[in-house]
Design a protein around this motif. Structure first.
Motif, PDB file in Angstrom:
ATOM      1  N   VAL A  25       0.838  -1.212   0.018  1.00  0.00           N
ATOM      2  CA  VAL A  25      -0.005   0.035   0.147  1.00  0.00           C
ATOM      3  C   VAL A  25       0.900   1.237   0.064  1.00  0.00           C
ATOM      4  O   VAL A  25       2.002   1.102   0.257  1.00  0.00           O
ATOM      5  N   ASP A  76      -8.055   0.796   7.401  1.00  0.00           N
ATOM      6  CA  ASP A  76      -7.611  -0.296   6.712  1.00  0.00           C
ATOM      7  C   ASP A  76      -8.296  -0.401   5.228  1.00  0.00           C
ATOM      8  O   ASP A  76      -9.496  -0.310   5.257  1.00  0.00           O
ATOM      9  N   ARG A 116      -8.501  -1.946   2.941  1.00  0.00           N
ATOM     10  CA  ARG A 116      -9.454  -3.269   2.570  1.00  0.00           C
ATOM     11  C   ARG A 116     -10.730  -3.064   2.911  1.00  0.00           C
ATOM     12  O   ARG A 116     -11.972  -3.623   2.336  1.00  0.00           O
ATOM     13  N   ILE A 117     -11.181  -2.335   3.961  1.00  0.00           N
ATOM     14  CA  ILE A 117     -12.486  -2.182   4.353  1.00  0.00           C
ATOM     15  C   ILE A 117     -12.960  -0.723   3.993  1.00  0.00           C
ATOM     16  O   ILE A 117     -14.078  -0.522   3.665  1.00  0.00           O
ATOM     17  N   LYS A 160     -12.852   1.973   1.856  1.00  0.00           N
ATOM     18  CA  LYS A 160     -12.268   2.267   0.238  1.00  0.00           C
ATOM     19  C   LYS A 160     -11.767   3.696   0.097  1.00  0.00           C
ATOM     20  O   LYS A 160     -10.933   3.792  -0.711  1.00  0.00           O
ATOM     21  N   GLU A 214     -17.889  -2.764   9.782  1.00  0.00           N
ATOM     22  CA  GLU A 214     -17.566  -2.288   8.729  1.00  0.00           C
ATOM     23  C   GLU A 214     -18.481  -0.985   8.472  1.00  0.00           C
ATOM     24  O   GLU A 214     -17.682   0.172   8.309  1.00  0.00           O
TER      25      GLU A 214
END
Ligand code: ADP
Ligand code: MG
Length: 403
Positions: free
Chosen positions: A178, A185, A187-188, A190, A389
Motif C-alpha cells: 500500500v 484499513d 481493504r474495508i 475504500k 464495517e
C-alpha cells in the motif's frame, strides 16, 4: 557514507517481476552512494511455495516442537534473501546474505515470538566496508545457545528497525503493498487516505491496536533509537508515510492535517470477548486476577466498579477463561464476537466533545457501544463484530478522514 535500511514484505518479493521492482528501489539508493542493508520477508502468502504459511502446512504440527518449528519457518526468509541477492548480483553488484543468527541477533528462548535481547553488528559492518549490499533474512534471531528463533508475525519489521537503530542508519524504509499508512484499513474503508507524516506514538498505537502495516515493536525500537521510518509502496513511487518524533505540545500530525481534523486514523481488533463479573469481594477479585496472570490471559478495556468488573479477553483465551472461572461462585456474563475500534490522534488530547461526537455518529446508525475507554491519544469503543464495517465507515466520514 550514509547507511539506509530497506525492508521488503512478503508480497513485494513474491515473484520475479515483483523482485525486479524491489531491485530497482535497492539499486536507486545504492547508486546515490549509500550503504545498503536490505531485510526481506519470506516470499508471498499462503499457497506460495516458500511462504511462512506454506512451510507451516508442510508438516504435521502435532509432531514438531516449537524449536524445530522456528528452525523450519526461518528458512522462508533465508530462501528469499538468497534469491534476491542472487538477482542483484546478476546486475554486477556485490552482495552478501546474512541470517538473523549470522548478524548476532540474540533473543530469549520464547520460540515463535522471541524477544531480542542483544545484537552485534560486526558482520554487517565488515560487509558494508567491502561495498556489498547486505541482504538479511528478517524475522529471526538465535538464542545464546545458538538455537534459531523467530520474532512472530511481522517480525521482519523488527529486524529492520533494530538494524536501523544499531547501525545509526539515516532512515529505514518499509516497503509493502500500500502507498503508506492510511487513515483506515483500505481493504474495508475504500476512501481511506494516505497519511504523509505521523508521530511514533500515533503509529505505535495504530500498530498495537491491529493495523498490520507495521509491527508495534519496530516502532518502539525506531523511537528509542530516534531513527525515522518511511512506509512506502514497492509498486509505486509514492512518497509514502514519514514517521518521526513530532515535537509539538498538543498536536501529532499538524504538518499534514487540516486544523479541523482532530483524528488521525481508525483501526480495529476483531475476536474480542467481553467479560462481566458480578462480584464485590476484593479477595475473590484478587484471586481471580492472579489466576488470569498464571494462565497467561491478558486483559484489555478494564473497568472495575464496586458491584461488577468488566474487561475483554482474546477469543483464543476464551476456553481457558471458561475453565478457570469454574472454581468461582460469582455470576458472570460473556459476550463473544466483539470488536474493538480505536480512534487515534494526538490532536484529540484535551479537545472536548470527541466522545460525544463518536457516540452520536454510532448511535444514529444503530450501532451499539458495549464499552468505551480513552487515553491521551486514543478513544476505544467495543462494538459487536457485525457492525464493524459500518462503524469504521461512519466514523471515518464523520471525522473527515476521507477528505
Ligand atoms: P508486508 O507483507 O509487506 O509486511 P502486511 O500485510 O504486513 O505487508 O501489511 C500491509 C497491509 O496492512 C496492507 O495491505 C493493508 O491491507 C493492511 N493495513 C491495515 N491497516 C492499515 C492502515 N491503516 N494503513 C495501511 N495499511 C493497512
Ligand atoms: Mg508485515
Amino acid at each position: 557514507m550514509n547507511i539506509i535500511v530497506q525492508k521488503f514484505g512478503g508480497t513485494s518479493v513474491s515473484t520475479k517481476e515483483n523482485r525486479a521492482k524491489v531491485i530497482e528501489k535497492i539499486i536507486a539508493k545504492k547508486n546515490e552512494g549509500n550503504q545498503l542493508v536490505v531485510v526481506v520477508s519470506a516470499m508471498g502468502r499462503k499457497g506460495d511455495p516458500y511462504s511462512t504459511d506454506t512451510l507451516l502446512e508442510s508438516i504435521d504440527l502435532r509432531l514438531i516442537d516449537q524449536k524445530e518449528l522456528d528452525l523450519l519457518i526461518s528458512f522462508g526468509e533465508v530462501i528469499s534473501s538468497i534469491t534476491l541477492a542472487n538477482e542483484i548480483s546478476k546486475l554486477g553488484y556485490k552482495t552478501e546474505v546474512l541470517t538473523g543468527k549470522d548478524i548476532g541477533i540474540i533473543t530469549n528462548d520464547n520460540f515463535g515470538s522471541a524477544d531480542v535481547i542483544d545484537f552485534d553488528s560486526l558482520n554487517i559492518e565488515k560487509g558494508l566496508k567491502e561495498d556489498k549490499i547486505i541482504v538479511v533474512a528478517g524475522f529471526q534471531g538465535a538464542t545464546i545457545d545458538g538455537d534459531v528463533t523467530t520474532l512472530g508475525r511481522g517480525g521482519s519489521d523488527i529486524t529492520a528497525a533494530l538494524l536501523g537503530g544499531y547501525l545509526a542508519a539515516e532512515y529505514v524504509e518499509i516497503y509493502t503493498d500500500v502507498d503508506g499508512i492510511m487513515t483506515a484499513d483500505p481493504r474495508i474503508v475504500k476512501d481511506a487516505q494516505v497519511l504523509r507524516e505521523m508521530s511514533y506514538s500515533e503509529v505505535h498505537q495504530l500498530a498495537e491496536d491491529g493495523a498490520k502495516v507495521i509491527h508495534p515493536r519496530a516502532i518502539e525500537l525506531a523511537q528509542r533509537f530516534d531513527v525515522p521510518i518511511f512506509i512506502k509502496n514497492t509498486h509505486s513511487n509514492s512518497k509514502g508515510t514519514y514517521i518521526e518524533e513530532i515535537n509539538t505540545k498538543n498536536t501529532g500530525s499538524e504538518l499534514l492535517l487540516d486544523s479541523d481534523k482532530i483524528m488521525t486514523a481508525i483501526t480495529y481488533k476483531k475476536e474480542r470477548v467481553q467479560v462481566k463479573i458480578y462480584e464485590e469481594d476484593s479477595n475473590t477479585i484478587n484471586r481471580l486476577m492472579k489466576d488470569l496472570v498464571r494462565s497467561d490471559i491478558s486483559l484489555d478495556l478494564i473497568n472495575f466498579f464496586k458491584d461488577y468488573k468488566v474487561f475483554t479477553i482474546d477469543e483464543d483465551d476464551r476456553d481457558k477463561f471458561m475453565d478457570l472461572v469454574k472454581s468461582y461462585n460469582f455470576d458472570y456474563d460473556i459476550t463473544s464476537n466483539c470488536c474493538k475500534i480505536s480512534c487515534i490522534g494526538n490532536k484529540m488530547r484535551g479537545v472536548p466533545g470527541v466522545m460525544a461526537n463518536i457516540f452520536e455518529a454510532l448511535s444514529v446508525n444503530e450501532i451499539d457501544i458495549l464499552q468505551t475507554s480513552d487515553s491521551y491519544n486514543t478513544i476505544w469503543c467495543l462494538i459487536n463484530e457485525k457492525d464493524l464495517e459500518k462503524a469504521l465507515m461512519v466514523l471515518h466520514t464523520r471525522f473527515k478522514l476521507n477528505e
